[in-house]
Design a protein around this motif. Structure first.
Motif, PDB file in Angstrom:
ATOM      1  N   PRO A  19       0.844  -1.206   0.110  1.00 28.29           N
ATOM      2  CA  PRO A  19       0.131  -0.047  -0.315  1.00 28.29           C
ATOM      3  C   PRO A  19       0.944   1.142  -0.002  1.00 28.29           C
ATOM      4  O   PRO A  19       0.683   2.278  -0.633  1.00 28.29           O
ATOM      5  CB  PRO A  19      -0.777  -0.128   1.385  1.00 28.29           C
ATOM      6  CG  PRO A  19      -0.990  -1.550   1.557  1.00 28.29           C
ATOM      7  CD  PRO A  19       0.591  -2.147   1.085  1.00 28.29           C
ATOM      8  N   THR A  53      -1.111   1.076   7.425  1.00 30.49           N
ATOM      9  CA  THR A  53      -0.900  -0.001   6.637  1.00 30.49           C
ATOM     10  C   THR A  53       0.425  -1.065   7.007  1.00 30.49           C
ATOM     11  O   THR A  53       0.470  -2.041   6.209  1.00 30.49           O
ATOM     12  CB  THR A  53      -1.022   0.055   5.191  1.00 30.49           C
ATOM     13  OG1 THR A  53       0.116   0.668   4.633  1.00 30.49           O
ATOM     14  CG2 THR A  53      -2.408   1.023   4.925  1.00 30.49           C
ATOM     15  N   PHE A  92      -6.574  -1.014   8.549  1.00 34.41           N
ATOM     16  CA  PHE A  92      -7.003  -0.508   7.178  1.00 34.41           C
ATOM     17  C   PHE A  92      -8.292   0.262   7.069  1.00 34.41           C
ATOM     18  O   PHE A  92      -8.345   1.508   6.472  1.00 34.41           O
ATOM     19  CB  PHE A  92      -6.999  -1.472   6.327  1.00 34.41           C
ATOM     20  CG  PHE A  92      -5.318  -2.062   5.497  1.00 34.41           C
ATOM     21  CD1 PHE A  92      -4.486  -2.095   6.576  1.00 34.41           C
ATOM     22  CD2 PHE A  92      -5.288  -2.381   4.168  1.00 34.41           C
ATOM     23  CE1 PHE A  92      -3.349  -2.394   5.967  1.00 34.41           C
ATOM     24  CE2 PHE A  92      -4.249  -2.889   3.782  1.00 34.41           C
ATOM     25  CZ  PHE A  92      -3.236  -2.698   4.788  1.00 34.41           C
ATOM     26  N   MET A 114      -8.076   3.095  -0.305  1.00 41.31           N
ATOM     27  CA  MET A 114      -7.962   2.517   0.977  1.00 41.31           C
ATOM     28  C   MET A 114      -9.162   1.651   1.238  1.00 41.31           C
ATOM     29  O   MET A 114      -9.227   0.553   2.026  1.00 41.31           O
ATOM     30  CB  MET A 114      -7.942   3.671   2.011  1.00 41.31           C
ATOM     31  CG  MET A 114      -7.096   3.438   3.155  1.00 41.31           C
ATOM     32  SD  MET A 114      -5.496   2.919   3.259  1.00 41.31           S
ATOM     33  CE  MET A 114      -5.502   1.341   3.793  1.00 41.31           C
ATOM     34  N   THR A 118      -8.981  -2.400   2.109  1.00 48.04           N
ATOM     35  CA  THR A 118      -9.686  -2.847   3.334  1.00 48.04           C
ATOM     36  C   THR A 118     -10.298  -3.906   2.946  1.00 48.04           C
ATOM     37  O   THR A 118     -10.356  -5.127   3.875  1.00 48.04           O
ATOM     38  CB  THR A 118     -10.404  -1.805   4.060  1.00 48.04           C
ATOM     39  OG1 THR A 118      -9.859  -0.564   4.346  1.00 48.04           O
ATOM     40  CG2 THR A 118     -10.951  -2.328   5.142  1.00 48.04           C
TER      41      THR A 118
END
Length: 210
Positions: A19, A53, A92, A114, A118
């Motif tokens: 990420p 993350t 997350f 994001m 998740t």
């Protein structure tokens, strides 16, 4: 592939690092993709991504190892994976909520990125309750899916093509590394890739239709 190279690739492209790499590409290598924040303030995006993350999930997993709840921080045993994955999904989700809450400061694409990550982690957690799926290929697969969505929507331009091609080649190398280390079976590696790509493409299609 030699074992040292496979180990180095697995460490460099650990799923908790991907990420941060992806946010760096969006903020600095494909700068026209997002409008907010402006370039001088984009380090904030990287800081949020890195803390939520990588740093927090890593510390939580290390704490579980210290408490004797997991055998190793690399989580080779499927039975030890669900709790760290669940805690990672919560981290997350917290980053997603932060981007959503501060939507005047952050481009909506950052929150969507994001949120997609998740969902991918949550699905990885659920699958890990019964089966060992490759989290590494979920991560790099998600990156391939996201760069593909940007390319299909013509947001990333010519530079995006090279990043996408590079990520596809890198994904092949990471898949080979996981197999070379006997960390996963072929099915687990391909399942992770399918999950990562599928979630992001589905998310992108959903946003387009929405």
């Amino acid at each position: 592939m030699s074992r040292p190279l496979a180990t180095a690739l697995s460490a460099a492209f650990h799923p908790l690092l991907v990420p941060s790499y992806l946010f760096y590409i969006i903020c600095y290598q494909l700068p026209g993709v997002i409008l907010r924040p402006l370039m001088p303030d984009r380090w904030v995006v990287l800081a949020v991504a890195f803390v939520f993350t990588f740093l927090l999930p890593s510390l939580l997993t290390a704490t579980l190892h210290w408490l004797g709840r997991v055998e190793s921080i690399t989580l080779p045993d499927r039975r030890h994976r669900p709790l760290p994955f669940l805690l990672t999904a919560i981290c997350f989700a917290a980053a997603t909520l932060m981007f959503q809450h501060e939507r005047d400061a952050f481009d909506p694409l950052l929150m969507h990125m994001m949120a997609g990550m998740t969902v991918a982690v949550l699905l990885t957690f659920l699958i890990s309750l019964r089966w060992k799926i490759s989290a590494h290929t979920v991560g790099v697969g998600g990156a391939v899916g996201f760069l593909s969505v940007l390319q299909m929507s013509a947001l990333s331009g010519e530079s995006g093509v090279w990043w996408l091609v590079s990520m596809i080649l890198l994904t092949g190398a990471v898949m080979s590394a996981r197999l070379a280390l006997n960390a996963h079976t072929s099915a687990q590696v391909w399942a992770g890739l399918t999950l990562g790509v599928g979630v992001v493409l589905g998310f992108g299609l959903g946003l387009t239709l929405g």
